[in-house]
Design a protein around this motif. Structure first.
Motif, PDB file in Angstrom:
ATOM      1  N   LEU A   1       0.559  -1.249  -0.060  1.00 21.20           N
ATOM      2  CA  LEU A   1       0.031   0.301  -0.162  1.00 21.20           C
ATOM      3  C   LEU A   1       0.873   1.227  -0.161  1.00 21.20           C
ATOM      4  O   LEU A   1       1.836   1.156   1.041  1.00 21.20           O
ATOM      5  N   ASN A   2       0.422   1.919  -0.655  1.00 10.76           N
ATOM      6  CA  ASN A   2       1.018   3.813  -0.668  1.00 10.76           C
ATOM      7  C   ASN A   2       0.726   4.235   0.980  1.00 10.76           C
ATOM      8  O   ASN A   2       0.007   4.394   1.059  1.00 10.76           O
ATOM      9  N   PRO A   3       2.015   4.584   1.979  1.00 10.42           N
ATOM     10  CA  PRO A   3       2.017   5.319   2.746  1.00 10.42           C
ATOM     11  C   PRO A   3       1.240   6.397   2.714  1.00 10.42           C
ATOM     12  O   PRO A   3       1.217   7.388   3.278  1.00 10.42           O
ATOM     13  N   LEU A   4       2.019   7.269   1.833  1.00 12.52           N
ATOM     14  CA  LEU A   4       1.175   8.885   2.006  1.00 12.52           C
ATOM     15  C   LEU A   4      -0.319   8.467   1.082  1.00 12.52           C
ATOM     16  O   LEU A   4      -0.811   9.902   1.376  1.00 12.52           O
ATOM     17  N   MET A   5      -0.914   7.611   0.591  1.00 14.06           N
ATOM     18  CA  MET A   5      -2.691   7.919   0.256  1.00 14.06           C
ATOM     19  C   MET A   5      -3.930   7.428   1.355  1.00 14.06           C
ATOM     20  O   MET A   5      -2.853   6.117   1.696  1.00 14.06           O
ATOM     21  N   ARG A   6      -4.510   7.943   1.090  1.00  5.96           N
ATOM     22  CA  ARG A   6      -5.481   7.573   1.910  1.00  5.96           C
ATOM     23  C   ARG A   6      -6.018   5.925   1.356  1.00  5.96           C
ATOM     24  O   ARG A   6      -5.764   5.949   0.462  1.00  5.96           O
ATOM     25  N   VAL A   7      -6.732   4.972   2.705  1.00 10.88           N
ATOM     26  CA  VAL A   7      -6.678   3.958   1.789  1.00 10.88           C
ATOM     27  C   VAL A   7      -7.665   3.804   0.688  1.00 10.88           C
ATOM     28  O   VAL A   7      -8.317   3.182  -0.786  1.00 10.88           O
TER      29      VAL A   7
ATOM     30  N   ASP B   1     -16.859   0.382  10.159  1.00 12.24           N
ATOM     31  CA  ASP B   1     -17.623   0.912  10.095  1.00 12.24           C
ATOM     32  C   ASP B   1     -16.106   2.182   8.417  1.00 12.24           C
ATOM     33  O   ASP B   1     -15.190   2.934   8.947  1.00 12.24           O
ATOM     34  N   ALA B   2     -16.529   2.105   7.536  1.00 11.96           N
ATOM     35  CA  ALA B   2     -15.367   1.681   5.930  1.00 11.96           C
ATOM     36  C   ALA B   2     -16.083   3.259   6.088  1.00 11.96           C
ATOM     37  O   ALA B   2     -14.742   3.910   5.269  1.00 11.96           O
ATOM     38  N   GLU B   3     -16.759   4.293   5.345  1.00 15.00           N
ATOM     39  CA  GLU B   3     -16.877   5.449   5.150  1.00 15.00           C
ATOM     40  C   GLU B   3     -15.363   5.973   5.887  1.00 15.00           C
ATOM     41  O   GLU B   3     -14.433   7.221   5.337  1.00 15.00           O
ATOM     42  N   ARG B   4     -15.224   5.720   7.692  1.00 19.31           N
ATOM     43  CA  ARG B   4     -14.333   6.460   8.352  1.00 19.31           C
ATOM     44  C   ARG B   4     -12.596   6.011   8.165  1.00 19.31           C
ATOM     45  O   ARG B   4     -12.273   7.024   7.836  1.00 19.31           O
ATOM     46  N   ARG B   5     -12.727   4.890   7.864  1.00 19.14           N
ATOM     47  CA  ARG B   5     -11.880   3.993   7.135  1.00 19.14           C
ATOM     48  C   ARG B   5     -10.866   3.746   6.311  1.00 19.14           C
ATOM     49  O   ARG B   5     -10.269   4.059   6.062  1.00 19.14           O
ATOM     50  N   ALA B   6     -12.020   4.554   5.196  1.00 18.00           N
ATOM     51  CA  ALA B   6     -11.219   5.036   4.105  1.00 18.00           C
ATOM     52  C   ALA B   6     -10.100   5.707   3.735  1.00 18.00           C
ATOM     53  O   ALA B   6      -9.507   6.730   3.390  1.00 18.00           O
ATOM     54  N   ARG B   7     -10.796   7.299   4.778  1.00 17.96           N
ATOM     55  CA  ARG B   7      -9.788   8.241   4.982  1.00 17.96           C
ATOM     56  C   ARG B   7      -9.274   8.046   5.884  1.00 17.96           C
ATOM     57  O   ARG B   7      -8.458   8.947   6.174  1.00 17.96           O
ATOM     58  N   ALA B   8      -8.616   6.910   6.048  1.00 24.67           N
ATOM     59  CA  ALA B   8      -7.226   6.610   6.997  1.00 24.67           C
ATOM     60  C   ALA B   8      -6.136   7.111   5.848  1.00 24.67           C
ATOM     61  O   ALA B   8      -6.318   6.011   4.684  1.00 24.67           O
ATOM     62  N   TYR B   9      -4.900   6.367   6.423  1.00 25.95           N
ATOM     63  CA  TYR B   9      -3.615   5.989   5.576  1.00 25.95           C
ATOM     64  C   TYR B   9      -3.182   4.481   6.353  1.00 25.95           C
ATOM     65  O   TYR B   9      -3.272   4.182   7.591  1.00 25.95           O
ATOM     66  N   PRO B  10      -2.805   4.108   5.911  1.00 26.11           N
ATOM     67  CA  PRO B  10      -2.225   2.793   6.110  1.00 26.11           C
ATOM     68  C   PRO B  10      -1.410   2.675   6.984  1.00 26.11           C
ATOM     69  O   PRO B  10      -1.974   1.636   8.424  1.00 26.11           O
ATOM     70  N   HIS B  11      -1.176   3.592   7.931  1.00 21.47           N
ATOM     71  CA  HIS B  11      -0.606   3.210   9.819  1.00 21.47           C
ATOM     72  C   HIS B  11      -1.467   3.190  10.191  1.00 21.47           C
ATOM     73  O   HIS B  11      -0.986   2.900  11.145  1.00 21.47           O
ATOM     74  N   GLN B  12      -2.283   3.738   9.990  1.00 25.89           N
ATOM     75  CA  GLN B  12      -3.101   4.304  10.913  1.00 25.89           C
ATOM     76  C   GLN B  12      -4.666   2.822  11.561  1.00 25.89           C
ATOM     77  O   GLN B  12      -5.526   2.877  11.839  1.00 25.89           O
ATOM     78  N   LEU B  13      -4.005   1.900   9.650  1.00 27.55           N
ATOM     79  CA  LEU B  13      -4.722   0.737  10.711  1.00 27.55           C
ATOM     80  C   LEU B  13      -4.108  -0.882  10.511  1.00 27.55           C
ATOM     81  O   LEU B  13      -2.716  -0.210  10.813  1.00 27.55           O
ATOM     82  N   SER B  14      -4.512  -1.859  11.162  1.00 24.13           N
ATOM     83  CA  SER B  14      -4.083  -2.794  11.565  1.00 24.13           C
ATOM     84  C   SER B  14      -4.024  -3.931  10.702  1.00 24.13           C
ATOM     85  O   SER B  14      -4.314  -3.165   9.259  1.00 24.13           O
TER      86      SER B  14
ATOM     87  N   GLY C   1      -4.495  -6.951   9.441  1.00 28.07           N
ATOM     88  CA  GLY C   1      -5.375  -7.388   9.123  1.00 28.07           C
ATOM     89  C   GLY C   1      -6.497  -6.459   8.403  1.00 28.07           C
ATOM     90  O   GLY C   1      -7.006  -6.512   7.387  1.00 28.07           O
ATOM     91  N   MET C   2      -6.497  -5.153   8.608  1.00 28.16           N
ATOM     92  CA  MET C   2      -7.397  -4.564   7.800  1.00 28.16           C
ATOM     93  C   MET C   2      -6.901  -4.088   7.030  1.00 28.16           C
ATOM     94  O   MET C   2      -7.464  -4.277   5.619  1.00 28.16           O
ATOM     95  N   CYS C   3      -5.709  -3.974   6.573  1.00 32.08           N
ATOM     96  CA  CYS C   3      -4.704  -3.235   5.376  1.00 32.08           C
ATOM     97  C   CYS C   3      -4.920  -4.716   4.419  1.00 32.08           C
ATOM     98  O   CYS C   3      -4.659  -4.205   3.401  1.00 32.08           O
ATOM     99  N   GLN C   4      -4.608  -5.581   5.192  1.00 27.50           N
ATOM    100  CA  GLN C   4      -4.770  -6.990   4.367  1.00 27.50           C
ATOM    101  C   GLN C   4      -6.028  -6.872   3.461  1.00 27.50           C
ATOM    102  O   GLN C   4      -6.749  -7.328   2.787  1.00 27.50           O
ATOM    103  N   ARG C   5      -7.220  -6.601   4.482  1.00 28.00           N
ATOM    104  CA  ARG C   5      -8.409  -5.986   4.071  1.00 28.00           C
ATOM    105  C   ARG C   5      -8.885  -5.255   2.638  1.00 28.00           C
ATOM    106  O   ARG C   5      -9.225  -5.348   1.093  1.00 28.00           O
ATOM    107  N   VAL C   6      -8.083  -4.157   2.597  1.00 26.74           N
ATOM    108  CA  VAL C   6      -7.873  -3.159   1.908  1.00 26.74           C
ATOM    109  C   VAL C   6      -7.555  -3.698   0.614  1.00 26.74           C
ATOM    110  O   VAL C   6      -7.501  -3.784  -0.935  1.00 26.74           O
ATOM    111  N   LEU C   7      -5.862  -4.772   0.338  1.00 29.26           N
ATOM    112  CA  LEU C   7      -6.135  -5.248  -0.404  1.00 29.26           C
ATOM    113  C   LEU C   7      -6.463  -6.270  -1.412  1.00 29.26           C
ATOM    114  O   LEU C   7      -6.528  -6.504  -2.633  1.00 29.26           O
ATOM    115  N   VAL C   8      -7.269  -7.086  -0.392  1.00 34.40           N
ATOM    116  CA  VAL C   8      -8.030  -8.134  -0.864  1.00 34.40           C
ATOM    117  C   VAL C   8      -9.418  -6.993  -1.562  1.00 34.40           C
ATOM    118  O   VAL C   8      -9.858  -6.816  -2.809  1.00 34.40           O
ATOM    119  N   ALA C   9      -9.748  -5.759  -1.587  1.00 33.93           N
ATOM    120  CA  ALA C   9     -10.615  -4.852  -2.011  1.00 33.93           C
ATOM    121  C   ALA C   9     -10.415  -4.448  -3.320  1.00 33.93           C
ATOM    122  O   ALA C   9     -10.753  -4.687  -4.245  1.00 33.93           O
TER     123      ALA C   9
END
Ligand SMILES: Nc1ncnc2c1ncn2[C@@H]1O[C@H](COP(=O)(O)OP(=O)(O)O)[C@@H](O)[C@H]1O
Ligand SMILES: [Mg+2]
Length: 323
Positions: free
Chosen positions: A106-112, A146-159, A161-169
Motif C-alpha cells: 500500500l502507498n503509505p502517503l495515500m488514504r486507503v 465503519d468503512a466510510e471513516r476507515r477509507a479516510r485513514a492512511y495505512p499506518h493508522q490501520l491494523s 489485518g485491516m490493511c490486508q482487507r484493503v488489499l483484497v478490496a
C-alpha cells in the motif's frame, strides 16, 4: 500437463542467479498449472522458490535473475515473450499479486479509500467521485467496520489485518482473472487469517477468478485449495488435488512433510529448513534435489532429470522411485 486448457500453465521454467563463477538455478524446470476458477496452493519450505516463481509470472524478476528456459502460458500467450508494455497491461487487469509484505504493497502517503478508488478509475474508467463511492462500497463488503471513516485513514493508522482487507478490496476492484497471493496472512492473528482466507474464497467464488495461494500452512491448503503443488529447493516434487495429496502422498518428500506435520497434532506449519544446496543447485546439473535427504534414494536420482509420473488423472509425482 492435464488435457484441459489451463488458465496458467508454467512449463519447464528455469531461473538462474549468478553465484561465484557460475549460476545457480533457483528454479529448475518448474511445471504446474492453475485451471479456470480454481484455487491452487503452492507449498514448500522457505527458500524453495515459491516467491521467485510468482515474481517470474508477474515479470518482476530481480535484474540479476535470468530465465534460462521454459514458458509461462496465460490465455494462449507466453508471458515470457511479451514486451514490457504488453506485460504492464496483463498486470493488474489479468493477473494481480498480493505480496508477502502487506504494508509495502500500500502507498503509505495515500488514504486507503483513494488507493482503492484509483484502481476503479484506472481499470474501469470511472470518474473520481464514482470510483470513491465504489471503493467505500467494496471496503464495506470486506467487513471493514465503519468503512466510510476507515477509507479516510492512511495505512499506518490501520491494523495489518485491516490493511490486508484493503488489499483484497483492491483485488476485487481489479477483477483479475488470476490472483497470486504470496503468504498473504503471514504474521497475522490466526482468527484474522481465517477470516481473510474465507474472504478470499468468497471473492474467488463470486468473481470466478483463479487463485494461486502461496503458503507454508498446510491447514490453509486443506481448507481453501482444490489442488496443491509441492516444491522443494526450486523443483516441483508433486502436484495433485488436495484429497489424494493428503490421503496418498507419493513423493518421499511429501510423505515426510505430512508425517512431520501429523506428529505434532494440529500444528500444520511447514518447518523452516535450509534448502540451500550449494553446488547441488548449479544450473545444468541433473538430478533430484531431495536426493540428499531422501530415505529411498536410487543411484539415478543423482544423475537423471526428474521424470514426471502420472499416479492418476491430475496427480503427478516427479520421482525416480515411483512405480
Ligand atoms: N534477489 C535474489 N538474488 C539471488 N537469489 C535470491 C534472491 N531472492 C531470493 N533468492 C534465492 O532464491 C531461492 C528461492 O527463494 P524464494 O522464491 O524467496 O523462496 P520461498 O518464497 O519459497 O521462500 C532461495 O534460495 C533464495 O535464497
Ligand atoms: Mg516467499
Amino acid at each position: 500437463m492435464a488435457e484441459r486448457e489451463a488458465l496458467l500453465r508454467i512449463q519447464d521454467l528455469s531461473v538462474t542467479f549468478p553465484s561465484g563463477d557460475g549460476r545457480v538455478a533457483i528454479l529448475d524446470r518448474v511445471s504446474f498449472e492453475v485451471g479456470e476458477n480454481e484455487i491452487v496452493g503452492l507449498v514448500g519450505e522457505s527458500g524453495s522458490g515459491k516467491t521467485m516463481t510468482s515474481l517470474t509470472v508477474m515479470g518482476f524478476l530481480p535484474p540479476s535473475g535470468q530465465v534460462a528456459g521454459g514458458q509461462i502460458w496465460f490465455r494462449g500467450k507466453d508471458l515470457l515473450r511479451l514486451t514490457e508494455e504488453e506485460m504492464r497491461r496483463v498486470r493488474g487487469r489479468e493477473i494481480a499479486m498480493i505480496f508477502q509484505s502487506i504494508r509495502s504493497a500500500l502507498n503509505p502517503l495515500m488514504r486507503v479509500g483513494d488507493q482503492v478508488a484509483r484502481v476503479y478509475q484506472l481499470q474501469r474508467g470511472l470518474s473520481r467521485k464514482e470510483a470513491y463511492q465504489e471503493a467505500v462500497r467494496v471496503l464495506n463488503r470486506m467487513d471493514i467496520p465503519d468503512a466510510e471513516r476507515r477509507a479516510r485513514a492512511y495505512p499506518h493508522q490501520l491494523s495489518r489485518g485491516m490493511c490486508q482487507r484493503v488489499l483484497v478490496a483492491m483485488m476485487v476492484a481489479c477483477q483479475p482473472e488470476l490472483l497470486i497471493a504470496d503468504e498473504p496472512t503471514t504474521g497475522l492473528d490466526v482468527t484474522i487469517q481465517a477470516q481473510i482466507f474465507e474472504l478470499m474464497k468468497d471473492v474467488q467464488q463470486a468473481t470466478g477468478a483463479s487463485l494461486l495461494l502461496i503458503t507454508h500452512d498446510l491447514g490453509v491448503v486443506a481448507e481453501t485449495c482444490q489442488r496443491v503443488v509441492v516444491m522443494y529447493a526450486g523443483q516441483v516434487m508433486e502436484t495433485a488435488p488436495v484429497e489424494p495429496l493428503f490421503a496418498q502422498p507419493c513423493h518421499p518428500y511429501t510423505q515426510n512433510l505430512l508425517r512431520s506435520i501429523l506428529r505434532v497434532d494440529k500444528v500444520v506449519e511447514i518447518p523452516e529448513a535450509d534448502v540451500s544446496l550449494g553446488e547441488g543447485m548449479t544450473y545444468g546439473l541433473r538430478g533430484c534435489r531431495f536426493a540428499l535427504r531422501c530415505p529411498v534414494v536410487l543411484p539415478r536420482c543423482w544423475e537423471e532429470h526428474l521424470p514426471r509420473e502420472e499416479v492418476e488423472p491430475d496427480h503427478w509425482v516427479f520421482c525416480h522411485n515411483y512405480g
